[in-house]
Design a protein around this motif. Structure first.
Motif, PDB file in Angstrom:
ATOM      1  N   PRO A   1     -61.766  19.664  23.024  1.00  0.00           N
ATOM      2  CA  PRO A   1     -61.335  18.905  21.837  1.00  0.00           C
ATOM      3  C   PRO A   1     -60.170  19.537  21.080  1.00  0.00           C
ATOM      4  CG  PRO A   1     -63.711  19.276  21.834  1.00  0.00           C
ATOM      5  CD  PRO A   1     -63.133  20.166  22.889  1.00  0.00           C
ATOM      6  N   ALA A   2     -59.975  20.847  21.200  1.00  0.00           N
ATOM      7  CA  ALA A   2     -59.002  21.533  20.340  1.00  0.00           C
ATOM      8  C   ALA A   2     -57.590  20.972  20.451  1.00  0.00           C
ATOM      9  CB  ALA A   2     -59.016  23.041  20.616  1.00  0.00           C
ATOM     10  N   PRO A   3     -57.007  20.823  21.644  1.00  0.00           N
ATOM     11  CA  PRO A   3     -55.652  20.290  21.699  1.00  0.00           C
ATOM     12  C   PRO A   3     -55.563  18.837  21.265  1.00  0.00           C
ATOM     13  CG  PRO A   3     -56.545  20.601  23.903  1.00  0.00           C
ATOM     14  CD  PRO A   3     -57.491  21.262  22.960  1.00  0.00           C
ATOM     15  N   ILE A   4     -56.652  18.080  21.410  1.00  0.00           N
ATOM     16  CA  ILE A   4     -56.648  16.694  20.948  1.00  0.00           C
ATOM     17  C   ILE A   4     -56.610  16.671  19.426  1.00  0.00           C
ATOM     18  CG2 ILE A   4     -57.832  14.471  21.067  1.00  0.00           C
ATOM     19  CD1 ILE A   4     -59.236  15.501  23.589  1.00  0.00           C
ATOM     20  N   ILE A   5     -57.420  17.515  18.800  1.00  0.00           N
ATOM     21  CA  ILE A   5     -57.398  17.628  17.341  1.00  0.00           C
ATOM     22  C   ILE A   5     -56.015  18.047  16.868  1.00  0.00           C
ATOM     23  CG2 ILE A   5     -58.326  18.929  15.376  1.00  0.00           C
ATOM     24  CD1 ILE A   5     -60.954  19.155  16.981  1.00  0.00           C
ATOM     25  N   HIS A   6     -55.444  19.021  17.566  1.00  0.00           N
ATOM     26  CA  HIS A   6     -54.108  19.502  17.230  1.00  0.00           C
ATOM     27  C   HIS A   6     -53.098  18.354  17.262  1.00  0.00           C
ATOM     28  CE1 HIS A   6     -50.667  22.256  17.142  1.00  0.00           C
ATOM     29  NE2 HIS A   6     -50.161  21.564  18.154  1.00  0.00           N
ATOM     30  N   THR A   7     -53.180  17.526  18.276  1.00  0.00           N
ATOM     31  CA  THR A   7     -52.243  16.415  18.397  1.00  0.00           C
ATOM     32  C   THR A   7     -52.450  15.385  17.294  1.00  0.00           C
ATOM     33  OG1 THR A   7     -52.023  16.701  20.778  1.00  0.00           O
ATOM     34  CG2 THR A   7     -51.513  14.526  19.910  1.00  0.00           C
ATOM     35  N   LEU A   8     -53.692  15.041  17.007  1.00  0.00           N
ATOM     36  CA  LEU A   8     -53.967  14.035  15.985  1.00  0.00           C
ATOM     37  C   LEU A   8     -53.554  14.505  14.602  1.00  0.00           C
ATOM     38  CD1 LEU A   8     -57.458  12.802  17.245  1.00  0.00           C
ATOM     39  CD2 LEU A   8     -55.301  11.542  17.336  1.00  0.00           C
TER      40      LEU A   8
ATOM     41  N   ASN B   1     -55.039   8.569  33.562  1.00  0.00           N
ATOM     42  CA  ASN B   1     -54.023   9.449  34.135  1.00  0.00           C
ATOM     43  C   ASN B   1     -54.433  10.911  34.119  1.00  0.00           C
ATOM     44  OD1 ASN B   1     -52.409   7.244  34.574  1.00  0.00           O
ATOM     45  ND2 ASN B   1     -51.381   7.415  32.606  1.00  0.00           N
ATOM     46  N   GLY B   2     -55.717  11.156  34.100  1.00  0.00           N
ATOM     47  CA  GLY B   2     -56.178  12.542  34.102  1.00  0.00           C
ATOM     48  C   GLY B   2     -56.823  12.896  32.778  1.00  0.00           C
ATOM     49  N   CYS B   3     -57.304  14.099  32.684  1.00  0.00           N
ATOM     50  CA  CYS B   3     -57.994  14.561  31.479  1.00  0.00           C
ATOM     51  C   CYS B   3     -57.067  14.477  30.281  1.00  0.00           C
ATOM     52  CB  CYS B   3     -58.462  16.000  31.684  1.00  0.00           C
ATOM     53  SG  CYS B   3     -59.333  16.699  30.281  1.00  0.00           S
ATOM     54  N   VAL B   4     -57.592  13.929  29.177  1.00  0.00           N
ATOM     55  CA  VAL B   4     -56.738  13.696  28.020  1.00  0.00           C
ATOM     56  C   VAL B   4     -56.188  14.988  27.436  1.00  0.00           C
ATOM     57  CG1 VAL B   4     -58.589  13.707  26.304  1.00  0.00           C
ATOM     58  CG2 VAL B   4     -56.553  12.359  25.873  1.00  0.00           C
ATOM     59  N   CYS B   5     -56.918  16.090  27.552  1.00  0.00           N
ATOM     60  CA  CYS B   5     -56.417  17.338  26.992  1.00  0.00           C
ATOM     61  C   CYS B   5     -55.282  17.912  27.837  1.00  0.00           C
ATOM     62  CB  CYS B   5     -57.542  18.365  26.848  1.00  0.00           C
ATOM     63  SG  CYS B   5     -58.295  18.868  28.398  1.00  0.00           S
ATOM     64  N   CYS B   6     -55.157  17.462  29.084  1.00  0.00           N
ATOM     65  CA  CYS B   6     -54.090  17.965  29.943  1.00  0.00           C
ATOM     66  C   CYS B   6     -52.828  17.108  29.861  1.00  0.00           C
ATOM     67  CB  CYS B   6     -54.568  18.024  31.391  1.00  0.00           C
ATOM     68  SG  CYS B   6     -56.015  19.076  31.632  1.00  0.00           S
ATOM     69  N   THR B   7     -52.973  15.853  29.496  1.00  0.00           N
ATOM     70  CA  THR B   7     -51.826  14.944  29.444  1.00  0.00           C
ATOM     71  C   THR B   7     -51.611  14.452  28.020  1.00  0.00           C
ATOM     72  OG1 THR B   7     -53.245  13.074  29.986  1.00  0.00           O
ATOM     73  CG2 THR B   7     -52.186  14.190  31.814  1.00  0.00           C
ATOM     74  N   ILE B   8     -51.917  15.334  27.071  1.00  0.00           N
ATOM     75  CA  ILE B   8     -52.011  14.928  25.673  1.00  0.00           C
ATOM     76  C   ILE B   8     -50.715  14.334  25.147  1.00  0.00           C
ATOM     77  CG2 ILE B   8     -51.396  17.165  24.666  1.00  0.00           C
ATOM     78  CD1 ILE B   8     -54.284  15.015  23.464  1.00  0.00           C
ATOM     79  N   ARG B   9     -49.575  14.949  25.431  1.00  0.00           N
ATOM     80  CA  ARG B   9     -48.326  14.468  24.863  1.00  0.00           C
ATOM     81  C   ARG B   9     -47.899  13.144  25.494  1.00  0.00           C
ATOM     82  NH1 ARG B   9     -47.834  17.059  20.141  1.00  0.00           N
ATOM     83  NH2 ARG B   9     -48.234  19.273  20.389  1.00  0.00           N
ATOM     84  N   ARG B  10     -47.915  13.111  26.812  1.00  0.00           N
ATOM     85  CA  ARG B  10     -47.393  11.944  27.506  1.00  0.00           C
ATOM     86  C   ARG B  10     -48.324  10.739  27.393  1.00  0.00           C
ATOM     87  NH1 ARG B  10     -47.678  13.982  31.953  1.00  0.00           N
ATOM     88  NH2 ARG B  10     -49.474  12.908  32.858  1.00  0.00           N
ATOM     89  N   ASP B  11     -49.635  10.980  27.450  1.00  0.00           N
ATOM     90  CA  ASP B  11     -50.592   9.895  27.611  1.00  0.00           C
ATOM     91  C   ASP B  11     -51.185   9.429  26.286  1.00  0.00           C
ATOM     92  OD1 ASP B  11     -52.089   8.050  28.885  1.00  0.00           O
ATOM     93  OD2 ASP B  11     -53.404   9.439  29.924  1.00  0.00           O
ATOM     94  N   LEU B  12     -51.852  10.328  25.579  1.00  0.00           N
ATOM     95  CA  LEU B  12     -52.538   9.927  24.352  1.00  0.00           C
ATOM     96  C   LEU B  12     -51.555   9.483  23.275  1.00  0.00           C
ATOM     97  CD1 LEU B  12     -55.075   9.608  22.666  1.00  0.00           C
ATOM     98  CD2 LEU B  12     -54.921  12.031  22.060  1.00  0.00           C
ATOM     99  N   VAL B  13     -50.499  10.254  23.064  1.00  0.00           N
ATOM    100  CA  VAL B  13     -49.526   9.904  22.037  1.00  0.00           C
ATOM    101  C   VAL B  13     -48.899   8.548  22.340  1.00  0.00           C
ATOM    102  CG1 VAL B  13     -47.345  10.535  20.958  1.00  0.00           C
ATOM    103  CG2 VAL B  13     -49.059  12.303  21.430  1.00  0.00           C
ATOM    104  N   GLN B  14     -48.535   8.338  23.600  1.00  0.00           N
ATOM    105  CA  GLN B  14     -47.935   7.059  23.975  1.00  0.00           C
ATOM    106  C   GLN B  14     -48.917   5.912  23.775  1.00  0.00           C
ATOM    107  OE1 GLN B  14     -44.649   6.748  24.955  1.00  0.00           O
ATOM    108  NE2 GLN B  14     -45.050   4.559  24.644  1.00  0.00           N
ATOM    109  N   THR B  15     -50.173   6.155  24.131  1.00  0.00           N
ATOM    110  CA  THR B  15     -51.185   5.116  23.953  1.00  0.00           C
ATOM    111  C   THR B  15     -51.344   4.755  22.482  1.00  0.00           C
ATOM    112  OG1 THR B  15     -52.405   5.773  25.937  1.00  0.00           O
ATOM    113  CG2 THR B  15     -53.617   4.538  24.280  1.00  0.00           C
ATOM    114  N   LEU B  16     -51.449   5.758  21.628  1.00  0.00           N
ATOM    115  CA  LEU B  16     -51.617   5.492  20.200  1.00  0.00           C
ATOM    116  C   LEU B  16     -50.397   4.815  19.602  1.00  0.00           C
ATOM    117  CD1 LEU B  16     -53.436   8.780  19.118  1.00  0.00           C
ATOM    118  CD2 LEU B  16     -54.411   6.483  19.232  1.00  0.00           C
ATOM    119  N   ARG B  17     -49.227   5.135  20.104  1.00  0.00           N
ATOM    120  CA  ARG B  17     -48.021   4.463  19.619  1.00  0.00           C
ATOM    121  C   ARG B  17     -48.003   2.998  20.042  1.00  0.00           C
ATOM    122  NH1 ARG B  17     -42.746   7.354  21.425  1.00  0.00           N
ATOM    123  NH2 ARG B  17     -41.921   5.600  20.250  1.00  0.00           N
TER     124      ARG B  17
END
Length: 352
Positions: free
Chosen positions: A111-118, A68-84
């Motif tokens: 990587p910075a916003p991804i690290i921030h999210t994790l 759904n696009g670059c992970v750093c741009c869709t971090i809240r909607r995409d990565l968090v949902q995937t990990l959940r």
């Protein structure tokens, strides 16, 4: 292989600029028995995901593509949902079928916003832990890429482990040139050359050993706070990146320092809060292992951009001398200003 659901799931973030060899690294690692219970999340920029088709598949390795696009741009909607979702999507009889997660980002991901999210996303708290950031560096093209691409410099600066690929494509002089560039951006990171036939699993899995991580950092970092500050005033480049750029605040800069005395807990917290307010998005990452007054164990500290995360602890000190170590990675900040902040912390410690 069913895994216990107890304890946070370790996450390794795999970054590297376009064409550096991230998929090659994942392919090789997944072929090793030790990585059989690893779930891989692959992100690719654009609507049509292709990278996941290039990753080795087996009954054990589970690949979840994020298209759904670059992970750093869709971090809240995409990565968090995937990990959940993966803990129940990849489960049998109520047990998840993996013990660790690797996230391979697009070569254009910051990587910075991804690290921030994790580290700080409430929905992931207690369920996942960030083990390490691994950055693949293409020795054949790295020298020019690091000069030209700010994003490539950020990826290197934020790494805990630098994996050097395509060594067979360069001579000793080019490898030395790249090595000096990497040292200017990130002196504290471990390094590993991706040689043909080399087993990758032992290195990647050892990153989850916090004691080992910090001990390796100690082995590669020898300068103390006052030595760095002295060097800076003589323009020797205290952790400066790429010739004069870091000295003029135009690039990523990584500084490694020693903090020789135990810190007052409240003062440390205040200093970290003020640092984050002052630097904001220019603070790419702070990581430290520190002695704190009133706490018997070594304290692990992380900060990214505006946020300081709750302190962790190590069961024992990773090195014989029980003195703190701190790495500060910034962008577009004048080194003199950064060193002034570090001196305030050091002066405060000595004044307590």
């Amino acid at each position: 292989m069913p895994q216990s659901a107890q304890g946070p799931i370790p996450v390794t973030l795999l970054t590297g600029f376009l064409g550096s060899g991230k998929t090659t690294l994942i392919n090789r690692a997944l072929q090793e028995a030790q990585m059989a219970d690893t779930l891989v999340i692959i992100n690719e920029f654009g609507q049509t995901a292709l990278d996941h088709l290039l990753v080795a598949h087996s009954q054990e390795n589970l690949v979840q593509a994020m298209g759904n696009g670059c992970v750093c741009c869709t971090i809240r909607r995409d990565l968090v949902q995937t990990l959940r979702d993966i803990t129940w999507r990849f489960s049998r009889a109520g047990q998840r079928q993996f013990s660790r997660v690797f996230i391979e980002t697009t070569g254009l991901a910051d990587p910075a916003p991804i690290i921030h999210t994790l580290l700080g996303e409430p929905q992931l708290a207690g369920k996942y832990r960030l083990d390490a950031v691994v950055t693949v560096v293409d020795l054949e093209h790295a020298s020019e890429t690091l000069r030209r691409e700010e994003l490539a410099r950020r990826q290197v600066a934020l790494a805990d482990l630098l994996v050097l690929s395509k060594r067979d494509c360069v001579d000793a002089d080019r490898e030395q040139e790249v090595s000096q560039q990497l040292a200017g951006l990130n002196q504290a990171a471990q390094r590993l050359v991706l040689d043909v036939g080399q087993s990758m699993a032992p290195y990647l899995l050892a990153l989850g050993d916090q004691q080992g991580q910090w001990a390796a950092w100690e082995a590669s970092s020898h300068d103390c706070l006052h030595e760095h500050y002295h060097d800076h005033h003589h323009d020797h480049g205290a952790g400066g990146a790429l010739s004069g750029q870091a000295r003029h605040g135009q690039a990523v800069s990584a500084i490694s320092v020693a903090v020789p005395e135990a810190l007052n807990a409240q003062h440390l917290s205040d200093w970290l809060d003020e640092l984050c307010r002052w630097a904001g998005p220019r603070l790419l990452r702070l990581k430290a292992v520190l002695a704190v007054q009133g706490r018997e164990t070594a304290q692990v500290v992380h900060a990214v951009q505006h946020r300081v995360y709750p302190f962790g602890s190590l069961s024992q000190w990773p090195w014989p001398q029980r003195q703190g170590r701190l790495v500060l990675i910034t962008q577009d900040l004048e080194p003199a200003q950064v060193w002034q902040r570090l001196r305030q912390l050091d002066v405060s410690v000595r004044a307590v």
